[in-house]
Design an enzyme around this catalytic site. Sequence first.
Site, PDB file in Angstrom:
ATOM      1  N   ASP A  40       0.854  -1.199   0.000  1.00  0.00           N
ATOM      2  CA  ASP A  40       0.000   0.000   0.000  1.00  0.00           C
ATOM      3  C   ASP A  40       0.882   1.238   0.000  1.00  0.00           C
ATOM      4  O   ASP A  40       2.006   1.204   0.512  1.00  0.00           O
ATOM      5  CB  ASP A  40      -0.927   0.015   1.238  1.00  0.00           C
ATOM      6  N   ASN A  94      -5.840  -4.673  -6.254  1.00  0.00           N
ATOM      7  CA  ASN A  94      -7.045  -4.056  -5.700  1.00  0.00           C
ATOM      8  C   ASN A  94      -6.925  -2.561  -5.429  1.00  0.00           C
ATOM      9  O   ASN A  94      -7.925  -1.875  -5.251  1.00  0.00           O
ATOM     10  CB  ASN A  94      -7.372  -4.835  -4.409  1.00  0.00           C
ATOM     11  N   TYR A 160     -13.339   6.915 -13.731  1.00  0.00           N
ATOM     12  CA  TYR A 160     -13.478   5.737 -12.866  1.00  0.00           C
ATOM     13  C   TYR A 160     -14.175   4.608 -13.634  1.00  0.00           C
ATOM     14  O   TYR A 160     -13.721   3.456 -13.629  1.00  0.00           O
ATOM     15  CB  TYR A 160     -14.264   6.113 -11.596  1.00  0.00           C
ATOM     16  N   LYS A 164     -12.551   1.033 -14.733  1.00  0.00           N
ATOM     17  CA  LYS A 164     -13.077  -0.253 -14.248  1.00  0.00           C
ATOM     18  C   LYS A 164     -13.549  -1.138 -15.403  1.00  0.00           C
ATOM     19  O   LYS A 164     -13.387  -2.359 -15.356  1.00  0.00           O
ATOM     20  CB  LYS A 164     -14.193  -0.015 -13.232  1.00  0.00           C
ATOM     21  N   ILE A 193     -19.460  -0.362  -1.281  1.00  0.00           N
ATOM     22  CA  ILE A 193     -19.008  -1.030  -0.058  1.00  0.00           C
ATOM     23  C   ILE A 193     -18.612   0.042   0.959  1.00  0.00           C
ATOM     24  O   ILE A 193     -17.954   1.027   0.609  1.00  0.00           O
ATOM     25  CB  ILE A 193     -17.782  -1.931  -0.362  1.00  0.00           C
ATOM     26  N   THR A 195     -16.478   1.621   2.969  1.00  0.00           N
ATOM     27  CA  THR A 195     -15.035   1.728   3.244  1.00  0.00           C
ATOM     28  C   THR A 195     -14.654   3.206   3.276  1.00  0.00           C
ATOM     29  O   THR A 195     -15.470   4.080   3.007  1.00  0.00           O
ATOM     30  CB  THR A 195     -14.185   1.055   2.145  1.00  0.00           C
TER      31      THR A 195
HETATM   32  P1  NAI Z   1     -10.116   2.234   0.463  1.00  0.00           P
HETATM   33  O1  NAI Z   1      -9.895   3.672   0.200  1.00  0.00           O
HETATM   34  O2  NAI Z   1     -10.625   1.805   1.782  1.00  0.00           O
HETATM   35  O3  NAI Z   1      -8.780   1.406   0.136  1.00  0.00           O
HETATM   36  C1  NAI Z   1      -8.008   1.665  -1.003  1.00  0.00           C
HETATM   37  C2  NAI Z   1      -6.549   1.434  -0.646  1.00  0.00           C
HETATM   38  O4  NAI Z   1      -5.760   1.610  -1.832  1.00  0.00           O
HETATM   39  C3  NAI Z   1      -6.019   2.447   0.384  1.00  0.00           C
HETATM   40  O5  NAI Z   1      -5.360   1.789   1.435  1.00  0.00           O
HETATM   41  C4  NAI Z   1      -5.076   3.317  -0.415  1.00  0.00           C
HETATM   42  O6  NAI Z   1      -3.994   3.841   0.338  1.00  0.00           O
HETATM   43  C5  NAI Z   1      -4.617   2.344  -1.480  1.00  0.00           C
HETATM   44  N1  NAI Z   1      -4.071   3.048  -2.643  1.00  0.00           N
HETATM   45  C6  NAI Z   1      -4.588   4.123  -3.271  1.00  0.00           C
HETATM   46  N2  NAI Z   1      -3.768   4.518  -4.265  1.00  0.00           N
HETATM   47  C7  NAI Z   1      -2.722   3.655  -4.257  1.00  0.00           C
HETATM   48  C8  NAI Z   1      -1.546   3.543  -5.028  1.00  0.00           C
HETATM   49  N3  NAI Z   1      -1.273   4.418  -6.022  1.00  0.00           N
HETATM   50  N4  NAI Z   1      -0.671   2.558  -4.758  1.00  0.00           N
HETATM   51  C9  NAI Z   1      -0.923   1.678  -3.749  1.00  0.00           C
HETATM   52  N5  NAI Z   1      -1.998   1.744  -2.969  1.00  0.00           N
HETATM   53  C10 NAI Z   1      -2.898   2.721  -3.224  1.00  0.00           C
HETATM   54  O7  NAI Z   1     -11.130   1.773  -0.697  1.00  0.00           O
HETATM   55  P2  NAI Z   1     -11.814   0.380  -1.012  1.00  0.00           P
HETATM   56  O8  NAI Z   1     -13.248   0.635  -1.110  1.00  0.00           O
HETATM   57  O9  NAI Z   1     -11.327  -0.690  -0.152  1.00  0.00           O
HETATM   58  O10 NAI Z   1     -11.275   0.172  -2.500  1.00  0.00           O
HETATM   59  C11 NAI Z   1     -10.561  -0.972  -2.913  1.00  0.00           C
HETATM   60  C12 NAI Z   1     -10.886  -1.224  -4.368  1.00  0.00           C
HETATM   61  O11 NAI Z   1     -12.268  -1.506  -4.510  1.00  0.00           O
HETATM   62  C13 NAI Z   1     -10.598  -0.035  -5.297  1.00  0.00           C
HETATM   63  O12 NAI Z   1     -10.028  -0.509  -6.493  1.00  0.00           O
HETATM   64  C14 NAI Z   1     -11.982   0.517  -5.551  1.00  0.00           C
HETATM   65  O13 NAI Z   1     -12.049   1.207  -6.779  1.00  0.00           O
HETATM   66  C15 NAI Z   1     -12.807  -0.753  -5.566  1.00  0.00           C
HETATM   67  N6  NAI Z   1     -14.224  -0.588  -5.344  1.00  0.00           N
HETATM   68  C16 NAI Z   1     -14.693   0.016  -4.214  1.00  0.00           C
HETATM   69  C17 NAI Z   1     -16.043   0.176  -4.036  1.00  0.00           C
HETATM   70  C18 NAI Z   1     -16.625   0.857  -2.836  1.00  0.00           C
HETATM   71  O14 NAI Z   1     -17.812   1.196  -2.871  1.00  0.00           O
HETATM   72  N7  NAI Z   1     -15.895   1.049  -1.752  1.00  0.00           N
HETATM   73  C19 NAI Z   1     -16.996  -0.301  -5.059  1.00  0.00           C
HETATM   74  C20 NAI Z   1     -16.388  -0.963  -6.164  1.00  0.00           C
HETATM   75  C21 NAI Z   1     -15.043  -1.081  -6.301  1.00  0.00           C
END
Ligand code: NAI
Length: 257
Positions: A40, A94, A160, A164, A193, A195
């Site tokens: 991360d 992810n 976005y 995706k 989700i 988060t």
């Molecule tokens: P989150 O914000 O809780 O976690 C995302 C993580 O990715 C964070 O720890 C962040 O520091 C890390 N990150 C961001 N940019 C980065 C980079 N350049 N290099 C390494 N790490 C990086 O968000 P969440 O919801 O857990 O998202 C995870 C995945 O799920 C993402 O790809 C998001 O697009 C996808 N997603 C999320 C949804 C939601 O409603 N929360 C719905 C559908 C997909």
Amino acid sequence: MSRDGDFAGETVVITGAGSGIGQATAIAFGEAGANVVVADVDREGGQETTTTITEETTGDATFVEVDVTDDDDVETMVETATSEFGGLDVAFNNAGIPGTFDAVDEISEKDWQAIIDVNLSGVWRSMRKEIPVMLEDGGGAIVNTASVLGKAGEAETPAYTAAKHGVVGLTKVAALERATDDIRVNAVCPGYIETQMLDDAGVTADEELRAETEALHPMGRLGRAEEIAEAVLWLASDDASFATGETLAIDGGYLSR
Ligand code: NAI
């Protein structure tokens, strides 16, 4: 779900493992006995996940500070799997950032590039390094995080949604290329989700916006990160041995409307 030892001795790399879906999945793999490379850009979150796995599960973990827009970082991440744990069995690509709410003709070049760079190119950069190591090891399983917005459009989310949809396409291409190499490549398409990402977008704190977002899902609620983790572990496991190129929606019915 009991998963004692399901992934015992296997090495799993997870990007974006410091928060939300990545963190819940990393911990679930730890509970299944895996060695987890927690990757991360957020050091604090990544270390929190690592400590949880090492102290509270039967698995092992190591943290690597990785920005998925940086090729050298991604290389270090994959090398860590090999040097610390002896190989690479599973990758969960992810890491992601939220989109901006602009129309196609309004989004800035800077925002467009930044969102595509993390959410789409970051997945490609990761797979580019992971696949050769898996080939050397005789196979593996990759799961990428797409979204319901990888399958459907939503106004004012151009970068976005494009990123995706790109992840869905890239997943299918990699699956076809490696179908006979014992490397399965699948994606999860989460609904909304609960988060940090939704907190940052202001969805969870604003009552009206939260209710509107919940109503997009026929189940009438937001999802939990752990509910996505379950799907990732299944796709990564031998139970999914005939699944490749699949994009599995875990979305409370969002895409069935
Ligand atoms: P989150 O914000 O809780 O976690 C995302 C993580 O990715 C964070 O720890 C962040 O520091 C890390 N990150 C961001 N940019 C980065 C980079 N350049 N290099 C390494 N790490 C990086 O968000 P969440 O919801 O857990 O998202 C995870 C995945 O799920 C993402 O790809 C998001 O697009 C996808 N997603 C999320 C949804 C939601 O409603 N929360 C719905 C559908 C997909």
